[in-house]
Design an enzyme around this catalytic site. Sequence first.
Site, PDB file in Angstrom:
ATOM      1  N   HIS A 307       0.958  -1.170   0.003  1.00 24.73           N
ATOM      2  CA  HIS A 307      -0.160   0.105  -0.300  1.00 24.73           C
ATOM      3  C   HIS A 307       0.478   0.716   0.113  1.00 24.73           C
ATOM      4  O   HIS A 307       0.684   2.347  -0.082  1.00 24.73           O
ATOM      5  CB  HIS A 307      -0.454   0.275   1.382  1.00 24.73           C
ATOM      6  CG  HIS A 307      -2.211   0.858   1.059  1.00 24.73           C
ATOM      7  ND1 HIS A 307      -3.415   1.224   0.381  1.00 24.73           N
ATOM      8  CD2 HIS A 307      -1.986   2.442   1.628  1.00 24.73           C
ATOM      9  CE1 HIS A 307      -4.090   1.656   0.274  1.00 24.73           C
ATOM     10  NE2 HIS A 307      -3.457   2.384   1.491  1.00 24.73           N
ATOM     11  N   TYR A 342      -1.823  10.777   1.887  1.00 20.76           N
ATOM     12  CA  TYR A 342      -0.996  10.215   0.302  1.00 20.76           C
ATOM     13  C   TYR A 342       0.032  11.027   0.029  1.00 20.76           C
ATOM     14  O   TYR A 342       0.684  10.853  -1.051  1.00 20.76           O
ATOM     15  CB  TYR A 342      -2.315   9.059  -0.672  1.00 20.76           C
ATOM     16  CG  TYR A 342      -2.819   8.697  -0.003  1.00 20.76           C
ATOM     17  CD1 TYR A 342      -2.235   6.989   0.009  1.00 20.76           C
ATOM     18  CD2 TYR A 342      -3.876   8.383   0.887  1.00 20.76           C
ATOM     19  CE1 TYR A 342      -2.709   5.751   0.097  1.00 20.76           C
ATOM     20  CE2 TYR A 342      -4.777   7.651   1.600  1.00 20.76           C
ATOM     21  CZ  TYR A 342      -4.275   5.915   1.159  1.00 20.76           C
ATOM     22  OH  TYR A 342      -4.938   5.179   1.892  1.00 20.76           O
TER      23      TYR A 342
END
Length: 355
Positions: A307, A342
Site C-alpha cells: 500500500h 497520501y
Amino acid sequence: MASIIKRSSRGTTKYEAAIRRRGGVSVSKTFSSRREALAWAATIESEIARGVFVDRTSAERNTFGDLLERYQREISPYKKGGSLEILRIQRLLTDPLARIKVATLTGAHIAQYRDRRLAGDMKRKAVSGSTVNRELTLISHVLTIASKEWGVHVHVNPVSQIRRPRENRARTRRLGDDEEKRLLVELEPNREDVARGYGPGGCRGCRNEYMRPIVILAIETAMRRGEILSLRWDDVHLEDRYVRLHDTKNGEARDVPLSSRALQTLAELSAKHRHIGGRVFPVSVEALKQSFVRACERADIADLRFHDLRHEATSRIAERLDNPLELSAVTGHKTVQMLKRYYHPRASDLARKLG
C-alpha cells in the site's frame, strides 16, 4: 407453573426445568439439583410475567466461534474486501476467544484478546494497534448481526466496554533512490527458475509472472491493490490510454489515466496472453502479499508495504498534476484531507522549487 422432570442415566441424576406458555414462550434447561431447577424456573416465570423475558438459549448454546463461522459464510462473501476478512476470521477461530459461549462473553475476554494480540507470543508476532482495532471492529459487527438478525441474545456488546488501542501514526514511507530498481530486478523472469519448473514467469522465488507488472502499475497509477486485482481486459482501453474501475473503495466508478510506462506495461501483457476468465491479473490477495514480501526481502528493502506504493504514486503524480481536483480524479480520494494523507513531497524536491 414450570414442570421439573427428573432424569437418571448411568448413575447420574439431572433435573430438567421446562416452561411452556401460550404465546410461543417455550424454554427449558437442565440442572444437577432440583433446587437450581426451581430457582431458574422462578426467575424465568417472573421475567415472563413482567414482560422482560429474553430467550438466552442460543447465546448459551453457541460459542463465539459458531458465530464467526456463520458470519464468514453468510456475510463476508458479499462485502468488499471479503476475502481478507475471511482470512481474519480464520485467524480468530484459532484464538481461545472463539471457544467462549456467547452468553458468558464479557469485556474482560475482549480485553484479554486485545492484550494478547498487542503483546504477541511464541506462535504469533505482536501486531499494531491499527490491526487490533480492525479486528475489534469485526468482532463487534459479528455480535451486532447475531443479536439483530440471528436471534442470539447479546445484552451489551462487550467490545463497547473496553479501551481501544491507539491508532498507528499515518505512514509516510516512500521508495528510496534505488529501491524501485532493486525491487523490479527481483521480480524479473529468471531462466534458472523457469528451468526448475516455476512456470512461464520464472519469478525469482515468488513464481508469479504478474508481480512485476502489478508493481509497475501501482507505482504509475496509484490504484489500490483490490482495484488492480479486480481489473478486467474489457475495462482496459489502450487506445484511449485509460482503465475503468467499476468497484472502488468509495463505491463510485473511476477512470484512471495511463502514463506511458503504465500503457506499455499493459500493452506488453496483452500481447502475451489473456486469462480465460478475463482478469488482467489472476492473482489472489494472499499470493500478492506473500510474493511482495519475499521480493522485498531479497532486494534488502525494509519496512515497505504494497500500500506504500499508492503513497509513492500519489506523490509522484502530484508533481505533474498540481490541480488537487485533477489529482483526486486519478487517485479516487473524495476529500482534500484524505488526499493529503497520501501526498508526501520530499524536502529536497521542495527546496529545488524554491530556488
